[in-house]
Design an enzyme around this catalytic site. Structure first.
Site, PDB file in Angstrom:
ATOM      1  N   GLN A  46       1.439  -6.733   6.225  1.00 42.79           N
ATOM      2  CA  GLN A  46       2.042  -7.306   5.198  1.00 42.79           C
ATOM      3  C   GLN A  46       2.935  -8.657   5.493  1.00 42.79           C
ATOM      4  O   GLN A  46       3.765  -8.334   6.312  1.00 42.79           O
ATOM      5  CB  GLN A  46       2.795  -6.639   4.033  1.00 42.79           C
ATOM      6  CG  GLN A  46       3.054  -7.353   2.891  1.00 42.79           C
ATOM      7  CD  GLN A  46       4.453  -6.710   2.378  1.00 42.79           C
ATOM      8  OE1 GLN A  46       5.408  -6.054   3.001  1.00 42.79           O
ATOM      9  NE2 GLN A  46       4.770  -6.830   1.093  1.00 42.79           N
TER      10      GLN A  46
ATOM     11  N   GLY B  91       0.747   1.761 -10.754  1.00 43.67           N
ATOM     12  CA  GLY B  91       0.746   2.932 -12.183  1.00 43.67           C
ATOM     13  C   GLY B  91      -0.353   3.977 -11.566  1.00 43.67           C
ATOM     14  O   GLY B  91      -0.622   4.759 -12.251  1.00 43.67           O
TER      15      GLY B  91
ATOM     16  N   HIS C 132       3.047  -5.486  -8.776  1.00 45.90           N
ATOM     17  CA  HIS C 132       4.392  -4.957  -7.705  1.00 45.90           C
ATOM     18  C   HIS C 132       4.771  -3.484  -8.386  1.00 45.90           C
ATOM     19  O   HIS C 132       6.014  -3.352  -8.212  1.00 45.90           O
ATOM     20  CB  HIS C 132       5.437  -5.765  -7.671  1.00 45.90           C
ATOM     21  CG  HIS C 132       5.863  -6.020  -6.251  1.00 45.90           C
ATOM     22  ND1 HIS C 132       5.385  -6.879  -5.303  1.00 45.90           N
ATOM     23  CD2 HIS C 132       6.716  -5.312  -5.811  1.00 45.90           C
ATOM     24  CE1 HIS C 132       6.024  -6.630  -4.188  1.00 45.90           C
ATOM     25  NE2 HIS C 132       7.069  -5.647  -4.436  1.00 45.90           N
TER      26      HIS C 132
ATOM     27  N   LYS D 259      -2.044 -10.969  -2.327  1.00 49.51           N
ATOM     28  CA  LYS D 259      -1.594  -9.755  -3.079  1.00 49.51           C
ATOM     29  C   LYS D 259      -0.515 -10.308  -4.176  1.00 49.51           C
ATOM     30  O   LYS D 259       0.548 -10.755  -3.905  1.00 49.51           O
ATOM     31  CB  LYS D 259      -0.638  -8.717  -2.096  1.00 49.51           C
ATOM     32  CG  LYS D 259      -0.077  -7.411  -2.762  1.00 49.51           C
ATOM     33  CD  LYS D 259       0.761  -6.783  -1.801  1.00 49.51           C
ATOM     34  CE  LYS D 259       1.374  -5.412  -2.584  1.00 49.51           C
ATOM     35  NZ  LYS D 259       2.327  -5.752  -3.502  1.00 49.51           N
TER      36      LYS D 259
ATOM     37  N   ASP E 165      -3.408  -2.135  -7.489  1.00 43.93           N
ATOM     38  CA  ASP E 165      -2.316  -1.216  -7.350  1.00 43.93           C
ATOM     39  C   ASP E 165      -1.595  -1.251  -8.517  1.00 43.93           C
ATOM     40  O   ASP E 165      -1.860  -2.073  -9.545  1.00 43.93           O
ATOM     41  CB  ASP E 165      -1.560  -1.223  -6.277  1.00 43.93           C
ATOM     42  CG  ASP E 165      -0.251  -2.257  -6.168  1.00 43.93           C
ATOM     43  OD1 ASP E 165      -0.463  -2.752  -7.256  1.00 43.93           O
ATOM     44  OD2 ASP E 165       0.063  -2.511  -5.109  1.00 43.93           O
TER      45      ASP E 165
ATOM     46  N   ARG F 205       3.821   4.327  -4.870  1.00 44.40           N
ATOM     47  CA  ARG F 205       4.912   5.545  -5.083  1.00 44.40           C
ATOM     48  C   ARG F 205       4.335   6.819  -4.922  1.00 44.40           C
ATOM     49  O   ARG F 205       5.025   7.625  -4.273  1.00 44.40           O
ATOM     50  CB  ARG F 205       5.301   5.307  -6.426  1.00 44.40           C
ATOM     51  CG  ARG F 205       6.245   4.145  -6.796  1.00 44.40           C
ATOM     52  CD  ARG F 205       6.709   4.285  -8.244  1.00 44.40           C
ATOM     53  NE  ARG F 205       7.655   3.368  -8.673  1.00 44.40           N
ATOM     54  CZ  ARG F 205       7.523   2.297  -9.250  1.00 44.40           C
ATOM     55  NH1 ARG F 205       6.160   1.614  -9.189  1.00 44.40           N
ATOM     56  NH2 ARG F 205       8.318   1.307  -9.182  1.00 44.40           N
TER      57      ARG F 205
ATOM     58  N   ARG G  47       8.138  -3.825 -10.585  1.00 45.88           N
ATOM     59  CA  ARG G  47       9.182  -3.897 -10.071  1.00 45.88           C
ATOM     60  C   ARG G  47       9.672  -5.536  -9.820  1.00 45.88           C
ATOM     61  O   ARG G  47      10.716  -5.648  -9.715  1.00 45.88           O
ATOM     62  CB  ARG G  47       9.237  -3.457  -8.381  1.00 45.88           C
ATOM     63  CG  ARG G  47       9.015  -2.083  -8.320  1.00 45.88           C
ATOM     64  CD  ARG G  47       8.799  -1.501  -7.089  1.00 45.88           C
ATOM     65  NE  ARG G  47       9.814  -1.668  -6.251  1.00 45.88           N
ATOM     66  CZ  ARG G  47      10.882  -0.625  -6.123  1.00 45.88           C
ATOM     67  NH1 ARG G  47      10.643   0.477  -6.668  1.00 45.88           N
ATOM     68  NH2 ARG G  47      11.481  -0.695  -5.099  1.00 45.88           N
TER      69      ARG G  47
ATOM     70  N   PRO H 214       2.173  -1.056   1.347  1.00 45.59           N
ATOM     71  CA  PRO H 214       3.245  -1.709   2.283  1.00 45.59           C
ATOM     72  C   PRO H 214       4.612  -1.441   1.750  1.00 45.59           C
ATOM     73  O   PRO H 214       5.343  -2.403   1.730  1.00 45.59           O
ATOM     74  CB  PRO H 214       2.882  -3.159   2.618  1.00 45.59           C
ATOM     75  CG  PRO H 214       2.359  -3.476   0.986  1.00 45.59           C
ATOM     76  CD  PRO H 214       1.373  -2.389   0.578  1.00 45.59           C
TER      77      PRO H 214
END
Length: 385
Positions: free
Chosen positions: A152, A306, A273, A249, A304, A328, A276, A101
């Site tokens: 989300q 990496g 995240h 999450k 998630d 990403r 981030r 998301p």
């Protein structure tokens, strides 16, 4: 809630799992997509997409964690052609992943998440639609009803705003909520601060067009950081008033996994995240076994942070994730070529996963276990060939 769970179990995402490149998106590797995205975005937007928080230690740790594991392939196993079909919370998927998301999506391409959900639906994957996105949740559900199935929300601000959006999601046909719990405030993102990058809040207000914008309801509380954070008890009470089950999450520890289960979570999403938020937090992959052990298969686990290639997906699945979320790497594809770029990304990931499964002596992702991995250091023996 029972009806919502029945709806969730009835979802079908049976797309072909195979699709051809469009001529204008003829990318041969994920690296080419990454470079094309870098070439097409200006410096500030690239830093916003590609950067992390602080000194970006956690951002780098996410990648190092994958490098810390080597595969243990088995030969002559009589395995059949790879089959990537999987089931997650009742969703039947042609690929073992969902798109993440990520918001502010039209900064990367004018079509933003509209392109992402279309490509995901074509591939037989699913998408988690962002709260802080450029397009409304209803518009994305109309664009690709087979993919836009999870919405989300953030666990911050006014609970009534949370419930208003949850109600809209239920009415639009979504079957679950993905509640981000690791953003009570925005991470200290020095790369974009150094560039004096200012986010265009209209790019994140797709779900707030008539309510004062996301800066009033989402980014206001996040940026001011002047109100108490939510509690697990508060989330449990609020989520119980929604008509949809929720995924928690941003979980990195056994303690928080158990707290999320106690609060009623239907799935646990292991994530930092993407590096981030809190710089210095451990890599998500490092924490995955701890969370898997605590959850003990009571609910499914998402993962998630990496993930950049198909073998990363397989390592996360081997360590206990049920599905992997692509952030990403999909955003790079979006920036590189819109829906065609996302399609190319999903196809390349699919083909690498199929090839790697065959070389591992496995037929399906579900066959993978931690026994298919070993610490990478064990493979480096001086003089070995």
């Amino acid at each position: 809630m029972q009806q919502a769970t029945a709806n969730l179990q009835a979802m079908t995402l049976s797309g072909p799992g195979g699709f051809a490149f469009a001529p204008e998106a003829d990318f041969a590797t994920l690296g080419e997509l990454h470079q094309a995205a870098r070439d097409r975005l200006d410096e500030g937007v690239w830093a916003f997409l590609d950067g992390g928080s602080g000194a970006e230690w956690t951002l780098r740790a996410n990648r190092r964690a994958f490098d810390g594991w080597a595969f243990r392939p088995r030969m002559l196993q009589g395995s059949g052609p790879p089959n990537l079909d999987t089931t997650f919370l009742g969703l039947r998927l042609a690929l073992p992943f969902l798109t993440a998301p990520f918001g502010a999506d039209r900064l990367f391409h004018p079509d933003g998440q509209r392109a992402v959900v279309r490509a995901a639906e074509q591939a037989g994957a699913a998408s988690i639609v962002p709260e802080a996105g450029s397009f409304g949740l209803e518009a994305l559900a109309e664009q690709a009803p087979g993919a836009a199935r999870v919405f989300q929300l953030h666990a911050l601000g006014d609970p009534e705003n949370f419930l208003r959006l949850a109600g809209r999601a239920a009415k639009a046909g979504y079957a679950a909520l993905c509640v981000t719990v690791d953003c009570p405030t925005d991470g200290w993102r020095e790369r974009i601060r150094a560039l004096r990058f200012q986010l265009d809040h209209t790019a994140v207000s797709g779900n707030y067009p008539a309510q004062g914008g996301a800066e009033a309801h989402l980014f206001g509380p996040m940026m001011r950081n002047d109100t108490p954070t939510w509690t697990w008890e508060g989330l449990a009470k609020t989520a119980a008033r929604a008509d949809l089950p929720f995924i928690a999450k941003g979980i990195l520890t056994a303690a928080d996994a158990l707290a999320a289960l106690e609060a009623g979570a239907s799935a646990i999403y292991v994530s930092n995240h993407g590096g981030r938020q809190l710089d210095g937090a451990p890599a998500s992959l490092t924490q995955l076994p701890e969370v898997v052990g605590a959850v003990a298969r009571r609910v499914p686990i998402l993962f998630d942070s990496g993930v950049r290639r198909g073998t990363d997906v397989l390592k996360a699945l081997a360590l206990g994730a049920d599905v992997v979320i692509l952030g990403r790497v999909v955003a790079y594809g979006l920036a590189a070529g819109g829906a065609d770029g996302v399609t190319a990304t999903l196809e390349l990931l699919r083909d690498e996963i199929r090839t790697s499964l065959t070389l591992l002596g496995r037929t399906t992702p579900a066959e993978l276990t931690a026994a298919d991995l070993q610490p990478a250091e064990a493979q480096f023996v001086e003089g070995a060939s």
